[in-house]
Scaffold this motif. Structure first.
Motif, PDB file in Angstrom:
ATOM      1  N   ALA A 102       0.832  -1.208   0.000  1.00  0.00           N
ATOM      2  CA  ALA A 102       0.000   0.000   0.000  1.00  0.00           C
ATOM      3  C   ALA A 102       0.864   1.253   0.000  1.00  0.00           C
ATOM      4  N   PHE A 106       0.924   4.880  -2.211  1.00  0.00           N
ATOM      5  CA  PHE A 106       0.800   6.202  -1.591  1.00  0.00           C
ATOM      6  C   PHE A 106       2.011   7.073  -1.887  1.00  0.00           C
ATOM      7  N   GLY A 113      -8.129  10.502  -5.025  1.00  0.00           N
ATOM      8  CA  GLY A 113      -8.459  10.142  -3.651  1.00  0.00           C
ATOM      9  C   GLY A 113      -7.258   9.721  -2.831  1.00  0.00           C
ATOM     10  N   LEU A 117      -7.424   9.326   1.284  1.00  0.00           N
ATOM     11  CA  LEU A 117      -7.258   7.996   1.872  1.00  0.00           C
ATOM     12  C   LEU A 117      -6.113   7.989   2.885  1.00  0.00           C
ATOM     13  N   GLY A 120      -7.033   9.492   6.069  1.00  0.00           N
ATOM     14  CA  GLY A 120      -7.835   8.565   6.856  1.00  0.00           C
ATOM     15  C   GLY A 120      -6.957   7.633   7.691  1.00  0.00           C
ATOM     16  N   TYR A 121      -5.873   7.181   7.062  1.00  0.00           N
ATOM     17  CA  TYR A 121      -4.929   6.318   7.784  1.00  0.00           C
ATOM     18  C   TYR A 121      -4.294   7.076   8.943  1.00  0.00           C
ATOM     19  N   THR A 124      -6.132   7.753  12.227  1.00  0.00           N
ATOM     20  CA  THR A 124      -6.359   6.678  13.190  1.00  0.00           C
ATOM     21  C   THR A 124      -5.108   6.325  13.995  1.00  0.00           C
ATOM     22  N   ALA A 126      -3.327   8.179  15.935  1.00  0.00           N
ATOM     23  CA  ALA A 126      -3.386   8.737  17.289  1.00  0.00           C
ATOM     24  C   ALA A 126      -4.552   8.175  18.089  1.00  0.00           C
ATOM     25  N   MET A 127      -5.408   7.382  17.435  1.00  0.00           N
ATOM     26  CA  MET A 127      -6.585   6.840  18.127  1.00  0.00           C
ATOM     27  C   MET A 127      -6.176   5.649  18.999  1.00  0.00           C
ATOM     28  N   PHE A 158      -3.109  -5.161   9.956  1.00  0.00           N
ATOM     29  CA  PHE A 158      -3.294  -4.057   8.999  1.00  0.00           C
ATOM     30  C   PHE A 158      -3.252  -2.713   9.714  1.00  0.00           C
ATOM     31  N   THR A 159      -2.088  -2.318  10.156  1.00  0.00           N
ATOM     32  CA  THR A 159      -2.067  -1.086  10.935  1.00  0.00           C
ATOM     33  C   THR A 159      -1.725   0.118  10.064  1.00  0.00           C
ATOM     34  N   ALA A 160      -2.268   1.253  10.474  1.00  0.00           N
ATOM     35  CA  ALA A 160      -1.946   2.516   9.813  1.00  0.00           C
ATOM     36  C   ALA A 160      -0.470   2.853  10.015  1.00  0.00           C
ATOM     37  N   VAL A 163       1.817   1.298   7.306  1.00  0.00           N
ATOM     38  CA  VAL A 163       1.718   2.001   6.023  1.00  0.00           C
ATOM     39  C   VAL A 163       2.470   3.329   6.106  1.00  0.00           C
TER      40      VAL A 163
ATOM     41  N   PHE B  33      -2.807  -1.975  -5.309  1.00  0.00           N
ATOM     42  CA  PHE B  33      -1.731  -1.973  -4.313  1.00  0.00           C
ATOM     43  C   PHE B  33      -2.291  -1.719  -2.920  1.00  0.00           C
ATOM     44  N   ILE B  34      -3.254  -0.808  -2.874  1.00  0.00           N
ATOM     45  CA  ILE B  34      -3.771  -0.397  -1.560  1.00  0.00           C
ATOM     46  C   ILE B  34      -4.767  -1.398  -1.004  1.00  0.00           C
ATOM     47  N   ASN B  37      -4.336  -4.028   2.188  1.00  0.00           N
ATOM     48  CA  ASN B  37      -4.232  -3.395   3.497  1.00  0.00           C
ATOM     49  C   ASN B  37      -5.506  -2.616   3.814  1.00  0.00           C
ATOM     50  N   PHE B  41      -7.843  -2.868   7.015  1.00  0.00           N
ATOM     51  CA  PHE B  41      -7.865  -1.666   7.842  1.00  0.00           C
ATOM     52  C   PHE B  41      -9.298  -1.148   8.016  1.00  0.00           C
ATOM     53  N   ILE B  49     -14.035   1.822  14.804  1.00  0.00           N
ATOM     54  CA  ILE B  49     -13.924   3.177  15.362  1.00  0.00           C
ATOM     55  C   ILE B  49     -15.256   3.910  15.190  1.00  0.00           C
ATOM     56  N   PHE B 292     -10.988   9.287  24.291  1.00  0.00           N
ATOM     57  CA  PHE B 292     -10.592   9.808  22.981  1.00  0.00           C
ATOM     58  C   PHE B 292     -10.525  11.336  23.000  1.00  0.00           C
TER      59      PHE B 292
END
Lengths: 285, 311
Positions: A102, A106, A113, A117, A120-121, A124, A126-127, A158-160, A163, B33-34, B37, B41, B49, B292
């Motif tokens: 991925a 990027f 987009g 996108l 968006g990653y 999350t 800091a969440m 699959f962690t942000a 990526v 590619f994306i 993941n 995710f 969330i 949060f």
């Protein structure tokens, strides 16, 4: 330290007080940091009644190696190690593959987009996981994955962060390299596999260590998801052992040493990458 | 839109006719590619969330039908003494552990940054607690700090501390939080030391030389050169530490189980209890939502504050 370096330092008069003070502080701090581990190792070779004798006998007079034999039969420690290894290896491989895959898009491709996108990653990262661990658990239960290793693999693979880390690294690789490969007739998948992956060993090592350590040491995840003894990981297995045999100090310490060894090996082998990785990825974040 | 890639590809062919399908195909490749993941995710992180925000306004015990709760869960926070205790304990834990870890990490980094023999070993020794298994080190910690037999109290006793005045560490309401904080500092300071080390090595040597020429001593060089130059690092470390402190759970579960009484009950522990012990999923999500927003607020405030300082 080499002789010329020593020779350069010795005649200086500054070495006297400041230098000595620094050495003393360094040695004391180093000892304080390591004391719990040394005590653990020492206690793991003792009988229960000798563990708390004071003054501390750092090297047991009669080391009790039997502790390291008994732990494998008192609890299914080998099974716990196997379960943890399975989850950790699966998570690490999935994490490395999907993150770098991925991240390539990027960092090096243009498509509608992309920035949204990626945002968006980032949002999350800091969440805190604890904020959404409950809905995540409910989802896994709906999918029938409660009390399976698959649940733990899916929620960590699959962690942000992965990526993000890989993308930061790919951005430091010149675009011209990909251009040249495209002109040579490589498609994007080949560029990823044959150019980007071999170049990104430092970033891959960093991500490997982070993922390995956090999965191997994960406690809250297995605590929530795994209630059957035969599925437990080393961390909650060890915890179960501690609460069942709370007075078997020697055995508890021996089992703790066993739980530490894999991380110690990975840490010592990849320490250099780890430190560099934290320094670079940490500061860019 | 037109990247270097477009122009090189399009040189040999009429550009306008082929651009659109080509761009479409390139996007498709990028999405492929994306996708692996992103699917994982979205399903396992992003979805939960969003669901957690919704769940905070619902009643659910996990098996009976879901009902709409409106702001019920929110008002309940103010009458829940356990939540209020957990909230203030989390603040206390953060207020104690963040400055302590920060100072220790900076001190260690300054130390390891010196040209001393064995610095690599020292750095590894300081860092190892961070990667060591929490369960294993927590059990050692509990043994070392055992009030009756533990070596720590034995050493204090031989140093002449009155046996009645010896701290009972994790078993004492007043000492339990301190015990947990000390453990947290010991375990995590090596990580932040490495970040500070990178910051220290990024400082221009000339600044120190200029300061020395101006007659600045070691302490003045530290205050007027090192600290200001480390500003961005300190901000990063503070934010990270604060977030970590608000998320604290594992070490408390392993050392004190939130006790004695409620003296070390923290927010995530309360979330865990409400969700997985009481199965009050809506309410636990409301507590999570509070967590949060606290983390978000602290982060924003810290960034604002530092920006004001620097401009």
């Amino acid at each position: 330290m080499s002789m010329p370096a020593l020779a350069r330092m010795l005649p200086r008069r500054r070495i006297s007080l400041g230098q000595v003070l620094i050495y003393v502080i360094a040695i004391v701090i180093g000892l304080v940091m390591l004391t719990p581990f040394l005590w653990m190792l020492s206690a793991s070779l003792k009988l229960n009644r000798d563990v708390f004798t004071f003054p501390i006998q750092w090297i047991p007079a009669e080391p009790r190696w039997q502790n390291y034999v008994d732990i494998w039969t008192k609890i299914p420690l080998a099974l716990f190690v196997w379960n943890t290894a399975k989850i950790t290896i699966a998570v690490t491989i999935l994490q490395l593959l999907t993150s770098s895959f991925a991240a390539y898009a990027f960092a090096k491709l243009r498509f509608p987009g992309r920035d949204a996108l990626f945002l968006g990653y980032i949002a999350t990262i800091a969440m805190p996981w604890q904020v959404y661990m409950v809905p995540q658990f409910l989802l896994m239960r709906e999918l029938g994955l409660h009390n399976t290793h698959m649940a733990l693999i899916l929620l960590q693979a699959f962690t942000a962060f992965g990526v993000f880390l890989m993308r930061q690294f790919y951005q430091s690789i010149p675009d011209e390299l990909c251009e040249a490969a495209r002109i040579d007739g490589m498609n994007e998948y080949q560029i990823w596999w044959r150019i980007m992956l071999p170049l990104s060993k430092p970033a891959l090592s960093t991500l490997t260590i982070f993922t390995f350590v956090s999965t191997w040491n994960d406690f809250l995840g297995p605590l929530i998801y795994l209630t059957k003894t035969e599925l437990k990981t080393i961390q909650i297995g060890l915890r179960m052992f501690i609460s069942q045999y709370s007075a078997e100090y020697g055995l508890i310490m021996a089992a703790s040493v066993v739980a530490l060894i894999p991380v110690l090996v990975v840490f010592l082998a990849l320490q250099r990458f780890f430190v560099e990785g934290i320094a670079t990825s940490g500061l860019k974040g | 839109m037109s990247s270097v890639a477009d122009t090189t590809y399009d040189q040999s062919r009429p550009a306008a006719a082929t651009r659109r399908p080509r761009q479409w195909r390139k996007s498709l490749v990028a999405y492929s590619f994306i996708a692996p993941n992103f699917l994982g995710f979205t399903i396992f992180t992003l979805g939960p969330i969003l669901f957690s925000f919704a769940l905070a306004f619902l009643h659910w015990d996990g098996s009976n039908p879901i009902t709409f709760a409106g702001l019920d869960n929110f008002w309940r926070l103010f009458n829940d003494s356990a939540f209020i205790t957990a909230f203030w304990n989390t603040i206390l834990y953060t207020a104690l552990s963040v400055p302590l870890t920060l100072v220790c990490a900076l001190g260690l980094a300054m130390l390891v940054n010196q040209r001393i023999p064995g610095r690599n070993f020292l750095r590894a020794a300081m860092f190892f607690p961070y990667v060591a298994s929490l369960v294993a080190v927590a059990v050692v910690w509990n043994m070392l700090f055992n009030p009756e037999m533990g070596p720590v109290n034995m050493v204090l006793y031989t140093l002449g501390v009155d046996p009645k005045a010896l701290p009972r560490w994790a078993a004492d309401r007043n000492w339990a939080m301190i015990t947990v904080v000390l453990f947290g500092v010991w375990k995590s300071m090596g990580y932040y030391m490495v970040i500070y080390l990178a910051g220290l090595q990024g400082i221009n040597r000339d600044l120190y030389e200029a300061a020395s020429i101006d007659g600045a001593g070691a302490w003045q060089r530290f205050v007027y050169v090192t600290l200001p130059q480390l500003g961005p690092t300190t901000l990063f470390v503070t934010v990270m530490l604060t977030i970590q402190s608000f998320k604290v759970f594992d070490q408390i579960y392993l050392l004190t189980q939130g006790g004695p009484g409620t003296s070390t009950l923290v927010l995530v522990y309360h979330i865990y209890n409400e969700a997985f012990i009481s199965w009050d999923l809506g309410y636990s999500s409301m507590v999570a939502l509070v967590l949060f927003f606290v983390v978000l607020t602290v982060t924003i405030v810290q960034f604002r504050y530092t920006r004001q300082q620097t401009t």
